[in-house]
Every structure is written in C-alpha cells, then in structure tokens.
Design a protein around this motif. Structure first.
Motif, mmCIF file in Angstrom:
data_model
loop_
_atom_site.group_PDB
_atom_site.id
_atom_site.type_symbol
_atom_site.label_atom_id
_atom_site.label_comp_id
_atom_site.label_asym_id
_atom_site.label_seq_id
_atom_site.Cartn_x
_atom_site.Cartn_y
_atom_site.Cartn_z
ATOM 1 N N LEU A 102 25.845 -24.334 -15.108
ATOM 2 C CA LEU A 102 25.803 -25.684 -14.545
ATOM 3 C C LEU A 102 24.389 -26.232 -14.624
ATOM 4 O O LEU A 102 23.437 -25.602 -14.136
ATOM 5 C CB LEU A 102 26.288 -25.641 -13.106
ATOM 6 C CG LEU A 102 26.570 -26.982 -12.446
ATOM 7 C CD1 LEU A 102 27.709 -27.707 -13.138
ATOM 8 C CD2 LEU A 102 26.895 -26.776 -10.970
ATOM 9 N N SER A 103 24.235 -27.391 -15.211
ATOM 10 C CA SER A 103 22.910 -27.939 -15.439
ATOM 11 C C SER A 103 22.971 -29.446 -15.493
ATOM 12 O O SER A 103 23.985 -30.023 -15.886
ATOM 13 C CB SER A 103 22.339 -27.404 -16.766
ATOM 14 O OG SER A 103 21.108 -28.026 -17.080
ATOM 15 N N SER A 104 21.858 -30.092 -15.122
ATOM 16 C CA SER A 104 21.725 -31.539 -15.259
ATOM 17 C C SER A 104 20.745 -31.893 -16.362
ATOM 18 O O SER A 104 20.404 -33.062 -16.537
ATOM 19 C CB SER A 104 21.245 -32.149 -13.938
ATOM 20 O OG SER A 104 19.957 -31.637 -13.611
ATOM 21 N N SER A 105 20.296 -30.904 -17.088
ATOM 22 C CA SER A 105 19.262 -31.101 -18.101
ATOM 23 C C SER A 105 19.859 -31.257 -19.489
ATOM 24 O O SER A 105 20.731 -30.488 -19.893
ATOM 25 C CB SER A 105 18.315 -29.901 -18.099
ATOM 26 O OG SER A 105 17.467 -29.916 -19.221
ATOM 27 N N VAL A 106 19.345 -32.234 -20.235
ATOM 28 C CA VAL A 106 19.763 -32.391 -21.633
ATOM 29 C C VAL A 106 19.467 -31.105 -22.401
ATOM 30 O O VAL A 106 20.270 -30.655 -23.220
ATOM 31 C CB VAL A 106 19.041 -33.586 -22.272
ATOM 32 C CG1 VAL A 106 19.285 -33.618 -23.780
ATOM 33 C CG2 VAL A 106 19.504 -34.890 -21.636
ATOM 34 N N GLY A 107 18.329 -30.489 -22.119
ATOM 35 C CA GLY A 107 17.957 -29.260 -22.812
ATOM 36 C C GLY A 107 18.848 -28.084 -22.490
ATOM 37 O O GLY A 107 18.850 -27.086 -23.221
ATOM 38 N N GLY A 108 19.610 -28.179 -21.414
ATOM 39 C CA GLY A 108 20.503 -27.097 -21.045
ATOM 40 C C GLY A 108 21.870 -27.164 -21.712
ATOM 41 O O GLY A 108 22.691 -26.275 -21.515
#
Length: 122
Positions: A102-108
């Motif tokens: 679970l992530s809110s980062s584009v890089g993730g």
C-alpha cells in the motif's frame, strides 16, 4: 506482466458522480495493492486513493477523502473508484496502478494503465 485497463470516465455535470473501474489481467491481482492517480500542476501525478490487496486498508488524499471511495472485487480482478460531488477541477485523465504494498507514492507503483478521461462541466 500485469495489464490494467481503466474505464468509466466521461462527461458529467458538477455535483454529479462517476464510478471508474480498473480491470487487471496477468499476474496475481489479489496480491497487489492498487492506487488511483491523476495529473496535477507541478506534479508528475497526484495521488488520490489506494487499497491494499485484502481491501482491509485504504488511504486517501485529503483533497478527495470526503468525496471518493475506493473498493475492489478480487473475484472480478477489478478495483473501483466511486467519485461523488465532482467539481470542474476534478477534470483529468485518471490512472490506476499496481504496487507490491500500500503506497501513495508514484515511485511505489509498478504497472500503470493508460487512463480514462473524466470531464466535469460547470
């Protein structure tokens, strides 16, 4: 390799609602977290919402948390983004993407769809 296809975009009046879908093929859908993004000024893409593989955990951007709802149906390999009380500034191409956690980062994010256009008229 995972393929993602967004759908459900279109033209809606301000105050209206749309439900976007993100359908996946390839890979093991139920093992991925999924996020929704859209372009924003000064950013590569703006995070909107994400859901864990189990649907137990969700995260939202402050700008949409009272209006958007993310959900998923692993049996259908699909994630949904219910968008309510839409505003003209919500006009954008909306993208979904997979992540290993679970992530809110584009890089993730790992795999991206090609997007679906949402246009909100005033």
């Amino acid at each position: 390799q995972v393929q993602l296809v967004e759908s459900g975009g279109g033209l809606v009046q301000a105050g209206g609602s749309l439900r976007l879908s993100c359908a996946a093929s390839g890979g093991t859908f139920a093992s991925y977290a999924i996020g929704w993004f859209r372009p924003a000024p000064g950013k590569e893409r703006e995070f909107l919402a994400a859901i864990s593989w189990s649907a137990y955990n969700t995260i939202y951007a402050d700008s949409v948390k009272d209006r958007f709802l993310i959900s998923r149906d692993n049996a259908q390999n699909t994630v949904y983004l219910q968008m309510n009380s839409l505003k003209p500034e919500d006009t954008a191409v909306y993208y979904c993407a997979t992540a290993r956690r679970l992530s809110s980062s584009v890089g993730g994010m790992d795999y991206w769809g090609k997007g679906t256009l949402v246009t909100v008229s005033s």
